[in-house]
Structures are given as C-alpha cells and as structure tokens.
Design an enzyme around this catalytic site. Structure first.
Site, PDB file in Angstrom:
ATOM      1  N   CYS A   1      -5.974  -5.148  16.571  1.00  0.00           N
ATOM      2  CA  CYS A   1      -6.436  -5.098  17.961  1.00  0.00           C
ATOM      3  C   CYS A   1      -7.973  -5.125  18.051  1.00  0.00           C
ATOM      4  O   CYS A   1      -8.584  -6.146  17.803  1.00  0.00           O
ATOM      5  CB  CYS A   1      -5.835  -3.881  18.656  1.00  0.00           C
TER       6      CYS A   1
ATOM      7  N   HIS B   1       0.142  -4.151  17.717  1.00  0.00           N
ATOM      8  CA  HIS B   1       0.162  -2.903  16.936  1.00  0.00           C
ATOM      9  C   HIS B   1       1.441  -2.833  16.096  1.00  0.00           C
ATOM     10  O   HIS B   1       2.509  -2.494  16.611  1.00  0.00           O
ATOM     11  CB  HIS B   1       0.082  -1.700  17.871  1.00  0.00           C
TER      12      HIS B   1
ATOM     13  N   GLU C   1       2.195  -0.661  13.929  1.00  0.00           N
ATOM     14  CA  GLU C   1       2.535   0.728  13.577  1.00  0.00           C
ATOM     15  C   GLU C   1       3.460   1.393  14.582  1.00  0.00           C
ATOM     16  O   GLU C   1       4.076   2.422  14.274  1.00  0.00           O
ATOM     17  CB  GLU C   1       1.254   1.556  13.416  1.00  0.00           C
TER      18      GLU C   1
ATOM     19  N   SER D   1       2.274  27.380   6.147  1.00  0.00           N
ATOM     20  CA  SER D   1       1.814  28.476   5.281  1.00  0.00           C
ATOM     21  C   SER D   1       2.817  28.752   4.164  1.00  0.00           C
ATOM     22  O   SER D   1       2.434  29.134   3.054  1.00  0.00           O
ATOM     23  CB  SER D   1       1.562  29.749   6.101  1.00  0.00           C
ATOM     24  N   SER D   2       4.110  28.532   4.432  1.00  0.00           N
ATOM     25  CA  SER D   2       5.136  28.761   3.397  1.00  0.00           C
ATOM     26  C   SER D   2       4.999  27.765   2.253  1.00  0.00           C
ATOM     27  O   SER D   2       5.080  28.131   1.073  1.00  0.00           O
ATOM     28  CB  SER D   2       6.536  28.653   4.008  1.00  0.00           C
TER      29      SER D   2
END
Length: 509
Positions: free
Chosen positions: A79, A167, A169, A226-227
């Site tokens: 684009c 586009h 994507e 966080s895990s």
C-alpha cells in the site's frame, strides 16, 4: 543466528497483523519504525514496508532512505510502501477519484510470477487507500491489476523488489497467506525453523547467560504472560527465581487461593501476600477510572517493593512484557502507535533499581500461549481469558468497597462457571461482569426491591485490538440471569452488553 524478516512501520493499523502472519509461517520477524531502521546484519533475509494513514503526497508523509535495503534484500512494499517506492523513483501518485476501500478482485495478473504463484483468477483482495499509482517509473512493470486499479502490483527490474496496493495480511484477502508464503519462503528463502520449541530452548539458554547465579524476583498475576515468563525462568535458574503473588482484593472469587495452589503444583517458589486492606484503603472515595489505576499501581509497587527487599541479594526484576507492549512504547506517526510504557507496572523497575529481564518481549499473545503449552503448563492457566491489571476495580463503576467487590465476585463466578458448564468458555476471548452505579426497582415475593444492576460482557476477538460481542444463546443468558438474581443478595436486574470494539472498549472503565 535466527533468520529475520524486518517490517518497517509507517504507522499502519495493520502492521502488527503483518508480523503475526509472518510468525505463522514459523519465521521470526521484527517491527521497526521507519525512522529507526536497525543495522542490517547477516540474519536479515527480507524486508516488508507497511502501509500508512498518510498520503505519499503529504508534506508530513514518512520519508525513508532505502539505499541499504534495495538490491541488498528482497523487498515487499504494501500500500503506502508501494506508492512510496513508485514516487521515490520518479513515478506519479494521484488522489483516487473514488477512495478504494474494501473488497476487490485480481482480474489480470501474471500467474507464473514468483510472488503470485498459486493464486487463482479473481482472487479477492482488500484495498484500503485514497491514492493510486497513475504512472510507474521506467524500471517498474505491472504484475497485477483489478477492474478499478491498473497498478495493483508491480516489480522493479534487476531487483527482488515488489509492490502491492492491497493488504495480504488481512482476513478479507483470501489468498493473502499464499502471497506472503511466496515472498517469505520462495523469494526470501526462509527455512521456517522458528517454532515454540526452538524459542524455549534459545530463551532458556539466553536467560542462563544473562542471569548467571543471581537471584530474580517476579510478580505473578495468575495470567498467561506472567505464568509463562515464570516457567521459562524456572527452567533456566530454578530456585533462584522468587515469585510474589499479591492479593489486591480485586481478583476473581477464590482466585488467590486457587492460583497459588496451581503455581506450587508447578514447582515454583511462590510467596502469597494478602494486601487487600492496603488497596481498599487507597481506593476509598476514588471514583475516577484513571485515578483508580494510579492508586492500585502505587500500592502494588509499595507492597511488591517491600516483599522483594525481604529477599537478600536480588539483582533482576522479571516482567511478562509481550511484543505489542514493546511496539507501542515506540513513537510512530499513525494509529498503530498508541504510546505507553511497556513495563507491566509503570515505575516499578525505576523504584527498585534492578536489572529488568523480559523473556517474552518478542512474542505476541497467541505465541505466548503456544510456548506455555510447549512448557507443559496446564490448560486451566493457558486457556484463561485475559483479566485487567486493575482487576475488578474497573468493573465496579464508581467507588470500590469490599461489599461491592464481594457482590461482583459472586456474579462473575456464576457467569464464568456457567460459560464453562455450557461449553462456551473457549469460544469467548474475554468475559466478565460489571457492577453499575445505579439501582433499579424490582419485585421479589410480595415486596418491592431497590437493588443493584449488573451488566454481563462477553466478546470474541483474536488479539483484543478489535472485538465483537459474543452472540450467547438466549437459554444460557436466561439461566444465568435467573441464577444471579435468585442467588446473589443485592442484585435484582441483569443486562447484556451488545457493543463491539470499536467504538466501545472491552472494559467499561
């Protein structure tokens, strides 16, 4: 050194989506703003230029020097990127008579071209631009057209440089993945070796080198990021990882006890801290959503800092920062660049004066889940819906009190448990209940009531950037509404939020 696709961002709303499509091909990529192109080392195998909200004809339009890129690496310009290449080489870009936005079809293209191999005639593509390339430079050749756009795709002679006006994507470009595969695998020569398993191996080794024998402290939240960060660090440094899980009084019902138990089953060294009173005291009388967030952040930093300093000789602070946080902390002119601190809790690294380690900072959310499953983390954690950092505080509109938290925890538990029992939980991106600052008249038995109203919210999404309200079955909503009103004292009315994002946000505050 991992092979890398560099994505140069001109501010397009789709830039992160390009990166996710590249990652889906098991190829590592990085997004860099147009004004901060990184050194192009031997790991780089190709470059993608993104779209932009700007017109190349604007004085303020992003400008870039491509001399170190063109003829050195294969380039795919999307684009704005395609229009920029054309104009920069002496072509002519004009404003379209009609804004070309939406679905189009490739009616005429070179089926044998390496970029377009395997794409079918009349393949649907997604256009989103107000300009069009009116005249190409001499060294450019058209390779694809639509009924309305003559230069829908081009190549440059004696270069592996290609431009497309659509586009690939986005979901609406039905064979966009084929085009990206052609560019990345066939033209750039990617080996497609970047997998969750490889990421775990390389990250664990890198963490060992970075940290050595030093101690690391990490704030756990019970969430996915966080895990996974904790388990990567646990594999790398074992007992030298010290985890702190703070109960701020704003978690879901029984979540503190349940999550703490889960973490200990995973072999993590976790200390649970009951700090509810500190948070409630700080939130007393506060109604503004932003002030709530600041109050919660302030108390968390104080509690976490105190607990962390009780551990001797800590050198590192670990955080579950993920790649979208890093991208959005860099300023790019355009809608993809909402600037924010990429630290999970603003101010914490500065206050503690520790080295920061962020093992997930190159991953998108869906990739974090894949890595977590590769690490063997149980699905009850990996499949959890996102939950806001400020917790139930931003789902209680108005002042937060312990009594309101209890009501909302009970409502939320009935709702979430119901989604799980009805087999709907995994179809939902995020769900929760909101306690509204209004009361309504109701009738229970022979008495009139004047009690709280709760709103239920459930959305579908892939990344939280956009979301649609979940079309839950009426029978389910009826059952949940009856359960809430009959079982939870203080609530006599339930409503369902049918707003999409945009224009509404997922959370109410």
């Amino acid at each position: 050194m991992e092979e890398t696709i560099i994505i140069i961002d001109f501010g397009s709303q789709y830039t992160q989506l390009i990166a996710r499509r590249v990652r889906e091909l098991n190829v590592y990529c990085e997004i860099h703003p147009f004004h901060e192109i990184p050194p192009m080392d031997d790991s780089v195998i190709g470059v993608i230029l993104s779209g932009s909200p700007f017109s190349v004809r604007d004085r303020q339009a992003p400008q870039i020097d491509l001399t170190q890129i063109r003829k050195q690496y294969p380039v795919l310009a999307v684009c704005y990127g395609a229009q920029y290449l054309a104009q920069d080489d002496g072509g002519h870009v004009v404003a379209s008579q009609v804004r070309e936005y939406g679905r189009a079809n490739l009616s005429d293209f070179n089926k044998t071209h390496p970029l377009l191999k395997g794409i079918n005639k009349n393949s649907q593509v997604w256009m989103s631009h107000g300009d069009t390339i009116d005249q190409l430079p001499e060294s450019f050749q058209v390779i694809a057209s639509t009924p309305d756009v003559h230069v829908a795709g081009f190549e440059i002679s004696e270069e592996q440089t290609y431009g497309i006006q659509f586009h690939p994507e986005v979901y609406h470009s039905t064979e966009g993945k084929t085009l990206l595969h052609n560019f990345i695998v066939n033209i750039c020569g990617a080996k497609q070796t970047w997998t969750p398993k490889l990421f775990v191996e390389e990250t664990v080794e890198a963490l060992r080198k970075q940290i050595g024998g030093d101690k690391v402290v990490l704030g756990l939240s019970g969430g996915v990021d966080s895990s996974v960060a904790a388990m990567l660090l646990h594999q790398a440094i074992g007992k030298n990882l010290y985890c702190i899980f703070v109960d701020n009084g704003l978690l879901r019902k029984n979540e503190f006890e349940n999550v703490l138990h889960s973490y200990k089953d995973m072999g993590l060294n976790v200390k649970g801290v009951d700090a509810k009173k500190y948070f409630y005291d700080e939130l007393k009388g506060v109604t503004d959503p932003e002030l709530k967030r600041k109050a919660i952040g302030k108390v968390f930093i104080e509690v976490f800092d105190r607990e962390a300093h009780a551990i001797k000789d800590v050198k590192f602070l670990a955080q579950g920062t993920i790649y979208p946080d890093v991208i959005e902390s860099v300023s790019v002119k355009g809608p993809s660049a909402t600037i924010k601190s990429h630290h999970n809790v603003g101010g914490l690294p500065e206050k503690m004066n520790l080295n920061v380690v962020e093992p997930l900072k190159s991953l998108f959310k869906d990739e974090v889940r894949k890595v977590g499953r590769t690490l063997g983390i149980k699905e009850s954690i990996m499949g959890r819906h996102p939950f806001p950092g400020p917790g139930l505080a931003i789902r209680i509109l108005g002042e937060v009190t312990p009594e309101k938290v209890t009501i909302l925890q009970d409502v939320d538990a009935l709702f979430i448990n119901g989604l799980q029992e009805w087999g709907l939980y995994d179809d939902v991106w995020q769900a929760g209940a909101i306690l509204l600052p209004i009361q309504s008249v109701g009738v229970m038995g022979d008495e009139r009531t004047y009690e709280q109203v709760v709103a239920l919210r459930a959305v579908t999404s892939t990344d939280g950037m956009t979301a649609d309200w979940m079309h839950l079955p009426y029978d389910f909503l009826s059952k949940i509404s009856n359960n809430i009103i009959n079982k939870i004292k203080g609530v006599n009315r339930v409503v369902y939020d049918i707003s999409s994002k945009p224009p509404a946000t997922i959370e109410w505050e």
